[in-house]
Design a protein around this motif. Structure first.
Motif, PDB file in Angstrom:
ATOM      1  N   CYS A   1      33.910 -10.667  71.075  1.00 46.30           N
ATOM      2  CA  CYS A   1      34.608 -10.117  72.399  1.00 46.30           C
ATOM      3  C   CYS A   1      35.005 -11.171  73.553  1.00 46.30           C
ATOM      4  O   CYS A   1      35.952 -10.800  74.052  1.00 46.30           O
ATOM      5  CB  CYS A   1      33.366  -9.027  72.975  1.00 46.30           C
ATOM      6  SG  CYS A   1      33.149  -7.507  71.857  1.00 46.30           S
ATOM      7  N   LEU A   2      34.129 -12.037  73.668  1.00 50.63           N
ATOM      8  CA  LEU A   2      34.463 -13.075  74.580  1.00 50.63           C
ATOM      9  C   LEU A   2      35.910 -13.754  74.345  1.00 50.63           C
ATOM     10  O   LEU A   2      36.607 -13.885  75.012  1.00 50.63           O
ATOM     11  CB  LEU A   2      33.251 -13.831  74.872  1.00 50.63           C
ATOM     12  CG  LEU A   2      33.526 -14.967  75.931  1.00 50.63           C
ATOM     13  CD1 LEU A   2      33.579 -14.178  77.251  1.00 50.63           C
ATOM     14  CD2 LEU A   2      32.076 -16.066  75.851  1.00 50.63           C
TER      15      LEU A   2
ATOM     16  N   ALA B   1      35.326   0.864  85.677  1.00 47.72           N
ATOM     17  CA  ALA B   1      35.954   0.024  85.998  1.00 47.72           C
ATOM     18  C   ALA B   1      35.281  -1.383  85.943  1.00 47.72           C
ATOM     19  O   ALA B   1      34.146  -1.455  85.930  1.00 47.72           O
ATOM     20  CB  ALA B   1      36.500   0.050  87.452  1.00 47.72           C
ATOM     21  N   TYR B   2      36.105  -2.326  85.855  1.00 51.00           N
ATOM     22  CA  TYR B   2      35.587  -3.791  85.711  1.00 51.00           C
ATOM     23  C   TYR B   2      35.932  -4.802  86.604  1.00 51.00           C
ATOM     24  O   TYR B   2      37.346  -4.773  86.748  1.00 51.00           O
ATOM     25  CB  TYR B   2      35.794  -4.181  84.279  1.00 51.00           C
ATOM     26  CG  TYR B   2      35.390  -3.038  83.317  1.00 51.00           C
ATOM     27  CD1 TYR B   2      33.968  -3.348  82.767  1.00 51.00           C
ATOM     28  CD2 TYR B   2      36.198  -2.019  82.915  1.00 51.00           C
ATOM     29  CE1 TYR B   2      33.419  -2.211  81.757  1.00 51.00           C
ATOM     30  CE2 TYR B   2      35.499  -1.062  81.719  1.00 51.00           C
ATOM     31  CZ  TYR B   2      34.275  -1.317  81.363  1.00 51.00           C
ATOM     32  OH  TYR B   2      33.760  -0.452  80.571  1.00 51.00           O
TER      33      TYR B   2
ATOM     34  N   GLN C   1      37.839  -1.629  75.928  1.00 58.27           N
ATOM     35  CA  GLN C   1      36.586  -1.118  76.835  1.00 58.27           C
ATOM     36  C   GLN C   1      35.235  -1.438  76.024  1.00 58.27           C
ATOM     37  O   GLN C   1      34.537  -1.894  76.859  1.00 58.27           O
ATOM     38  CB  GLN C   1      36.873   0.473  76.585  1.00 58.27           C
ATOM     39  CG  GLN C   1      35.677   1.256  77.454  1.00 58.27           C
ATOM     40  CD  GLN C   1      35.712   1.802  78.590  1.00 58.27           C
ATOM     41  OE1 GLN C   1      37.134   1.893  78.965  1.00 58.27           O
ATOM     42  NE2 GLN C   1      34.992   2.499  79.033  1.00 58.27           N
ATOM     43  N   ARG C   2      35.110  -1.292  74.614  1.00 57.71           N
ATOM     44  CA  ARG C   2      34.042  -1.567  74.012  1.00 57.71           C
ATOM     45  C   ARG C   2      33.681  -3.085  74.436  1.00 57.71           C
ATOM     46  O   ARG C   2      32.438  -3.267  74.443  1.00 57.71           O
ATOM     47  CB  ARG C   2      34.191  -1.387  72.430  1.00 57.71           C
ATOM     48  CG  ARG C   2      34.045   0.229  72.214  1.00 57.71           C
ATOM     49  CD  ARG C   2      33.935   0.308  70.754  1.00 57.71           C
ATOM     50  NE  ARG C   2      35.027  -0.192  69.786  1.00 57.71           N
ATOM     51  CZ  ARG C   2      36.024   0.724  69.668  1.00 57.71           C
ATOM     52  NH1 ARG C   2      36.179   1.866  70.146  1.00 57.71           N
ATOM     53  NH2 ARG C   2      37.103   0.263  68.891  1.00 57.71           N
ATOM     54  N   CYS C   3      34.683  -3.930  74.151  1.00 59.04           N
ATOM     55  CA  CYS C   3      34.483  -5.524  74.406  1.00 59.04           C
ATOM     56  C   CYS C   3      33.955  -5.712  76.022  1.00 59.04           C
ATOM     57  O   CYS C   3      33.109  -6.188  76.254  1.00 59.04           O
ATOM     58  CB  CYS C   3      35.572  -6.120  74.228  1.00 59.04           C
ATOM     59  SG  CYS C   3      35.841  -6.419  72.478  1.00 59.04           S
ATOM     60  N   LEU C   4      34.680  -4.978  77.072  1.00 59.12           N
ATOM     61  CA  LEU C   4      34.312  -5.176  78.311  1.00 59.12           C
ATOM     62  C   LEU C   4      32.980  -4.695  78.665  1.00 59.12           C
ATOM     63  O   LEU C   4      32.032  -5.081  79.228  1.00 59.12           O
ATOM     64  CB  LEU C   4      35.251  -4.444  79.262  1.00 59.12           C
ATOM     65  CG  LEU C   4      36.795  -5.075  79.168  1.00 59.12           C
ATOM     66  CD1 LEU C   4      37.393  -4.140  80.017  1.00 59.12           C
ATOM     67  CD2 LEU C   4      36.599  -6.643  79.649  1.00 59.12           C
ATOM     68  N   ARG C   5      32.388  -3.412  77.922  1.00 59.06           N
ATOM     69  CA  ARG C   5      31.000  -3.006  78.264  1.00 59.06           C
ATOM     70  C   ARG C   5      30.036  -3.922  77.625  1.00 59.06           C
ATOM     71  O   ARG C   5      29.015  -4.129  78.020  1.00 59.06           O
ATOM     72  CB  ARG C   5      30.970  -1.696  77.372  1.00 59.06           C
ATOM     73  CG  ARG C   5      31.878  -0.712  78.328  1.00 59.06           C
ATOM     74  CD  ARG C   5      31.541   0.989  77.822  1.00 59.06           C
ATOM     75  NE  ARG C   5      30.367   1.156  78.824  1.00 59.06           N
ATOM     76  CZ  ARG C   5      29.842   2.312  78.857  1.00 59.06           C
ATOM     77  NH1 ARG C   5      29.959   3.261  77.772  1.00 59.06           N
ATOM     78  NH2 ARG C   5      28.736   2.392  79.625  1.00 59.06           N
TER      79      ARG C   5
END
Length: 119
Positions: free
Chosen positions: A36-37, A101-102, A74-78
């Motif tokens: 994800c990173l 929101a991120y 969204q999954r990666c950001l979570r």
């Protein structure tokens, strides 16, 4: 060569399984976090977010890549929020991608490019 069918296998006790499973899950979780990173940095998400708080739809609209799947982002950001790279907050009461929101955490800010005085 493949092991012989009659080769004995290592049999674990219930206690050994209980100890090994969390360790294995932790290793696999690390793999997903790194993936994800990599994706988020490659897409340039930290440079889009900067000092703002944005939902996934807003982030995607500013990315220079047309093939980004908002649900996957969204999954990666979570996942990265759980690891302290992003900060996740409630954006509104509605369902879907706009409900979270991120923003960049202090660690996440290090992922921006071209910031004077930063590595």
């Amino acid at each position: 060569a493949a092991p012989q069918a009659d080769t004995p296998k290592k049999i674990l006790t219930e206690e050994q399984v209980s100890e090994a499973v969390p360790w294995l899950v932790n290793v696999l979780e690390g793999h997903f976090t790194v993936q994800c990173l990599h994706a988020v940095v490659k897409l340039g998400v930290p440079d889009v977010v900067r000092d703002r708080t944005m939902n996934v739809e807003q982030i995607v609209s500013e990315l220079s890549c047309d093939s980004v799947r908002p649900e996957a982002l969204q999954r990666c950001l979570r996942i990265l929020a759980l690891k302290g790279i992003f900060v996740e907050s409630r954006a509104d009461e509605g369902p879907g991608l706009s409900s979270f929101a991120y923003s960049l955490s202090t660690a996440g800010a290090l992922l921006q490019t071209g910031v004077h005085g930063q590595p």
